[in-house]
Design a protein around this motif. Structure first.
Motif, PDB file in Angstrom:
ATOM      1  N   PHE A  92     -21.424  -3.149  -2.129  1.00  0.00           N
ATOM      2  CA  PHE A  92     -20.688  -3.854  -1.081  1.00  0.00           C
ATOM      3  C   PHE A  92     -21.315  -3.599   0.289  1.00  0.00           C
ATOM      4  N   MET A  93     -21.314  -4.605   1.115  1.00  0.00           N
ATOM      5  CA  MET A  93     -21.816  -4.455   2.482  1.00  0.00           C
ATOM      6  C   MET A  93     -20.792  -3.701   3.331  1.00  0.00           C
ATOM      7  N   ARG A  94     -21.266  -3.115   4.417  1.00  0.00           N
ATOM      8  CA  ARG A  94     -20.354  -2.386   5.303  1.00  0.00           C
ATOM      9  C   ARG A  94     -19.179  -3.249   5.749  1.00  0.00           C
ATOM     10  N   ASP A  95     -19.491  -4.474   6.152  1.00  0.00           N
ATOM     11  CA  ASP A  95     -18.424  -5.316   6.660  1.00  0.00           C
ATOM     12  C   ASP A  95     -17.437  -5.699   5.571  1.00  0.00           C
ATOM     13  N   GLU A  96     -17.977  -5.905   4.342  1.00  0.00           N
ATOM     14  CA  GLU A  96     -17.081  -6.204   3.225  1.00  0.00           C
ATOM     15  C   GLU A  96     -16.165  -5.016   2.978  1.00  0.00           C
ATOM     16  N   ILE A  97     -16.753  -3.840   3.024  1.00  0.00           N
ATOM     17  CA  ILE A  97     -15.965  -2.642   2.761  1.00  0.00           C
ATOM     18  C   ILE A  97     -14.895  -2.468   3.843  1.00  0.00           C
ATOM     19  N   ALA A  98     -15.266  -2.747   5.069  1.00  0.00           N
ATOM     20  CA  ALA A  98     -14.284  -2.681   6.142  1.00  0.00           C
ATOM     21  C   ALA A  98     -13.160  -3.675   5.874  1.00  0.00           C
ATOM     22  N   LYS A  99     -13.539  -4.871   5.406  1.00  0.00           N
ATOM     23  CA  LYS A  99     -12.533  -5.898   5.132  1.00  0.00           C
ATOM     24  C   LYS A  99     -11.592  -5.425   4.031  1.00  0.00           C
ATOM     25  N   ILE A 100     -12.182  -4.821   2.992  1.00  0.00           N
ATOM     26  CA  ILE A 100     -11.363  -4.320   1.888  1.00  0.00           C
ATOM     27  C   ILE A 100     -10.463  -3.180   2.370  1.00  0.00           C
ATOM     28  N   SER A 101     -10.994  -2.351   3.261  1.00  0.00           N
ATOM     29  CA  SER A 101     -10.174  -1.268   3.803  1.00  0.00           C
ATOM     30  C   SER A 101      -8.954  -1.833   4.522  1.00  0.00           C
ATOM     31  N   VAL A 102      -9.144  -2.957   5.194  1.00  0.00           N
ATOM     32  CA  VAL A 102      -8.006  -3.590   5.857  1.00  0.00           C
ATOM     33  C   VAL A 102      -6.987  -4.010   4.805  1.00  0.00           C
ATOM     34  N   ASP A 103      -7.482  -4.548   3.670  1.00  0.00           N
ATOM     35  CA  ASP A 103      -6.600  -4.922   2.567  1.00  0.00           C
ATOM     36  C   ASP A 103      -5.814  -3.727   2.053  1.00  0.00           C
ATOM     37  N   VAL A 104      -6.541  -2.621   1.826  1.00  0.00           N
ATOM     38  CA  VAL A 104      -5.894  -1.422   1.301  1.00  0.00           C
ATOM     39  C   VAL A 104      -4.829  -0.953   2.267  1.00  0.00           C
ATOM     40  N   CYS A 105      -5.210  -0.905   3.501  1.00  0.00           N
ATOM     41  CA  CYS A 105      -4.321  -0.430   4.554  1.00  0.00           C
ATOM     42  C   CYS A 105      -3.062  -1.284   4.602  1.00  0.00           C
ATOM     43  N   THR A 106      -3.236  -2.595   4.477  1.00  0.00           N
ATOM     44  CA  THR A 106      -2.094  -3.504   4.536  1.00  0.00           C
ATOM     45  C   THR A 106      -1.261  -3.400   3.256  1.00  0.00           C
ATOM     46  N   THR A 107      -1.967  -3.368   2.093  1.00  0.00           N
ATOM     47  CA  THR A 107      -1.264  -3.320   0.809  1.00  0.00           C
ATOM     48  C   THR A 107      -0.451  -2.039   0.669  1.00  0.00           C
ATOM     49  N   LEU A 108      -1.024  -0.940   1.097  1.00  0.00           N
ATOM     50  CA  LEU A 108      -0.316   0.339   1.012  1.00  0.00           C
ATOM     51  C   LEU A 108       0.769   0.444   2.069  1.00  0.00           C
ATOM     52  N   LYS A 109       0.886  -0.606   2.877  1.00  0.00           N
ATOM     53  CA  LYS A 109       1.870  -0.602   3.967  1.00  0.00           C
ATOM     54  C   LYS A 109       1.635   0.589   4.892  1.00  0.00           C
ATOM     55  N   ILE A 110       0.385   0.978   5.057  1.00  0.00           N
ATOM     56  CA  ILE A 110       0.100   2.041   6.006  1.00  0.00           C
ATOM     57  C   ILE A 110       0.469   1.538   7.395  1.00  0.00           C
ATOM     58  N   GLU A 111       0.064   0.327   7.681  1.00  0.00           N
ATOM     59  CA  GLU A 111       0.491  -0.374   8.897  1.00  0.00           C
ATOM     60  C   GLU A 111       0.445  -1.862   8.582  1.00  0.00           C
ATOM     61  N   ASP A 112       0.876  -2.708   9.549  1.00  0.00           N
ATOM     62  CA  ASP A 112       0.776  -4.131   9.264  1.00  0.00           C
ATOM     63  C   ASP A 112      -0.660  -4.612   9.494  1.00  0.00           C
ATOM     64  N   HIS A 113      -0.888  -5.886   9.171  1.00  0.00           N
ATOM     65  CA  HIS A 113      -2.263  -6.384   9.162  1.00  0.00           C
ATOM     66  C   HIS A 113      -2.949  -6.264  10.533  1.00  0.00           C
ATOM     67  N   THR A 114      -2.211  -6.594  11.588  1.00  0.00           N
ATOM     68  CA  THR A 114      -2.794  -6.538  12.933  1.00  0.00           C
ATOM     69  C   THR A 114      -3.299  -5.139  13.243  1.00  0.00           C
ATOM     70  N   VAL A 115      -2.458  -4.156  12.965  1.00  0.00           N
ATOM     71  CA  VAL A 115      -2.813  -2.774  13.282  1.00  0.00           C
ATOM     72  C   VAL A 115      -3.977  -2.323  12.404  1.00  0.00           C
ATOM     73  N   CYS A 116      -3.873  -2.607  11.112  1.00  0.00           N
ATOM     74  CA  CYS A 116      -4.929  -2.192  10.185  1.00  0.00           C
ATOM     75  C   CYS A 116      -6.283  -2.760  10.606  1.00  0.00           C
ATOM     76  N   SER A 117      -6.331  -4.047  10.884  1.00  0.00           N
ATOM     77  CA  SER A 117      -7.647  -4.615  11.164  1.00  0.00           C
ATOM     78  C   SER A 117      -8.147  -4.168  12.531  1.00  0.00           C
ATOM     79  N   GLY A 118      -7.238  -3.981  13.474  1.00  0.00           N
ATOM     80  CA  GLY A 118      -7.658  -3.487  14.791  1.00  0.00           C
ATOM     81  C   GLY A 118      -8.255  -2.095  14.694  1.00  0.00           C
ATOM     82  N   VAL A 119      -7.544  -1.213  14.020  1.00  0.00           N
ATOM     83  CA  VAL A 119      -7.993   0.177  13.932  1.00  0.00           C
ATOM     84  C   VAL A 119      -9.319   0.263  13.187  1.00  0.00           C
ATOM     85  N   ILE A 120      -9.400  -0.441  12.083  1.00  0.00           N
ATOM     86  CA  ILE A 120     -10.613  -0.315  11.269  1.00  0.00           C
ATOM     87  C   ILE A 120     -11.825  -0.880  11.999  1.00  0.00           C
TER      88      ILE A 120
END
Ligand SMILES: *[C@@H]1O[C@H](CO)[C@@H](O)[C@H](O)[C@H]1NC(C)=O
Ligand SMILES: *[C@@H]1O[C@H](CO)[C@@H](O)[C@H](O)[C@H]1NC(C)=O
Ligand SMILES: *[C@@H]1O[C@H](CO)[C@@H](O)[C@H](O)[C@H]1NC(C)=O
Ligand SMILES: *[C@@H]1O[C@H](CO)[C@@H](O)[C@H](O)[C@H]1NC(C)=O
Ligand SMILES: *[C@@H]1O[C@H](CO)[C@@H](O)[C@H](O)[C@H]1NC(C)=O
Length: 464
Positions: A92-120
């Protein structure tokens, strides 16, 4: 607020990269691009389910960051990172992995999508650089995330260094000032956490780390943010202004000001370098007007980093370095600090590592420390945590000079050494310095905890 979930989230992202195959001199990028299945999300989520079954508390309906962190057990942590390694092995490319991390973050309800993608997206570069240089495995990473119960014995901070401290501690003599001695006052202001977007009436229960601001919905009678503020939110402009007006009226009570950091709001997923410097301009202007030219001695909070907690030591150079922050703040703080004859030195040490010493008056010096060099959330220190920017060595030299000159010293900083968020080896070096210079240091002022509290340094040889 962001304290609990951030390290967890970050380490997840970090591990994405640290498990990359490491061939001589090559960056992980050269292995990327081979795996272009469209079903990346499905692949990941299936694997994720297996990890989740180990930790019922994650898959429960609770989305509270603290319940997530405490439920994130050692096994789950390692399982999670196994999945991540597999992803990496699939190229996986770095950016893809970052994108997936946003998915994980959102799916796990760590934070909502806006926060997850901003932080990552904010942390991606720091985290990448650090972990390409350090190369943690999943045992080490889980030790950082979960704690000592996971992979005991790992030492993320290389806790072995010590700063040489000269002996000959003078005998300690206690004396109280003569009755009728002149008295002065010092104002200590800290952790303002000013939110320019705070809007009365918006909801305090928005599910993000910081509420009461657009695009949050209107609140009802029990959730609407008040005019002067809300305990779940940061400080609105009117409250800051009211505070400054009050302090102006009380001006006869103090002669100078310690400002120990954390000026911005907790909206850590939206910070930018320019935004931070703009806020610093505004607050510096507000303070210099309100305090009528009385000197203010500032220091850096962990929220002055962009992203939060990011304070690269001098061994990071170029655009990733802290040069933007140090030069930006030296220019702004000059309104107070360039009145002192030692300004050229102050300017130089701020630009080197964010610390300085200034003689406030006859026989009293103020030393301002960059305590983000002990911050355990400052991931740059994983590269090398040994006395970053030579600050503690410098502190010893300053104290020795003060001792020779018969000067007394106040120390200011943001994170008090001894707190959990201050790397233990930095703390214990600091403690030895304070002990050695017991008769020279007459006051220490910190912030960070949002509590009014006192910390005691015991004498190691005589604890009575
Ligand atoms: C206010 O809104 C919250 C949901 O945001 C709801 O749980 C609560 O019952 C409402 N309270 C009132 C007094 O309407
Ligand atoms: C700074 O002040 C300007 C002018 O009053 C204002 O437009 C801007 O929003 C302020 N910025 C911050 C970050 O407070
Ligand atoms: C330097 O970094 C900042 C923040 O990450 C970015 O906005 C800027 O474009 C970078 N500048 C260069 C020249 O790379
Ligand atoms: C502070 O130091 C920088 C870098 O050496 C220099 O460019 C700048 O002019 C100095 N600022 C002042 C006000 O002396
Ligand atoms: C870490 O930094 C210290 C102080 O600058 C230096 O003496 C030491 O060699 C560095 N260690 C490594 C492994 O680079």
């Amino acid at each position: 607020m962001a304290k609990v979930w951030l390290p967890l989230l970050l380490t997840a992202v970090l591990l994405l990269f640290s498990s990359a195959p490491r061939s001589a001199g090559g960056s992980p990028l050269h292995v990327a691009g081979r795996w272009s299945q469209p079903n990346t999300a499905t692949f990941f989520k299936d694997r994720l389910k297996n990890s989740l079954s180990l930790t019922p508390s994650i898959s429960s309906s609770s989305s509270s960051p603290s319940s997530l962190a405490s439920g994130f057990t050692c096994d789950a942590c390692k399982a999670f990172f196994e999945v991540v390694r597999e992803l990496y092995d699939h190229g996986f490319m770095r950016d893809e992995i970052a994108k997936i991390s946003v998915d994980v973050c959102t799916t796990l309800k760590i934070e909502d999508h806006t926060v997850c993608s901003g932080v990552i997206s904010l942390f991606k570069d720091e985290v990448l650089t650090v972990f390409e240089k350090v190369g943690l495995g999943s045992d080490e990473a889980c030790n950082i995330v979960v704690g000592d119960s996971c992979s005991k014995g790992y030492d993320p901070w290389h806790q072995k260094w010590s700063v040489p401290i000269p002996g000959d501690k003078p005998p300690v003599t206690h004396h109280s000032p003569e009755p009728g001695s002149p008295v002065t006052g010092v104002l200590h202001i800290t952790d303002i956490h000013y939110d320019p977007l705070y809007t009365p009436g918006l909801t305090r229960d928005c599910g993000e780390p910081l509420c009461c601001r657009p695009p949050n919905a209107q609140g009802n009678s029990s959730t609407a943010a008040g005019y002067w503020g809300d305990y779940k939110c940061d400080v609105p402009y009117q409250t800051l202004l009211n505070l400054m007006e009050h302090l102006q009226k009380q001006g006869s009570m103090y002669e100078w000001v310690y400002w120990t950091g954390d000026m911005p709001a907790h909206s850590v997923w939206t910070t930018t370098r320019q935004g931070l410097l703009d806020m610093m301009t505004n607050i510096t202007d507000l303070m210099s007007t309100s305090f009528g030219g009385k000197p203010v001695f500032p220091t850096y909070g962990n929220h002055e980093g962009v992203p939060v907690n990011s304070f690269p030591p001098p061994y990071i150079t170029g655009n990733m370095s802290a040069e933007w922050l140090y030069s930006g703040s030296a220019e702004r703080w000059a309104v107070w600090l360039d009145k002192f004859p030692e300004w050229p030195t102050i300017n130089a040490t701020i630009r080197k590592g964010g610390y300085y010493v200034v003689k406030v008056r006859e026989h009293l010096k103020v030393i301002s420390l960059q305590t983000n060099f002990c911050n355990t959330d400052n991931y740059w220190l994983l590269i090398n945590s040994t006395d970053p920017a030579g600050q503690l060595q410098w502190l010893v030299e300053q104290l020795l000079q003060a001792e020779r000159d018969g000067d007394k010293v106040h120390i200011i900083g943001h994170i008090a050494p001894g707190l959990h968020s201050c790397n233990p080896v930095w703390s214990s070096n600091y403690h030895l310095i304070v002990n050695r210079f017991e008769s020279t240091i007459v006051g220490q002022f910190f912030g960070h905890t949002h509590h009014d509290s006192v910390e005691i340094h015991y004498d190691d040889k005589n604890v009575s």
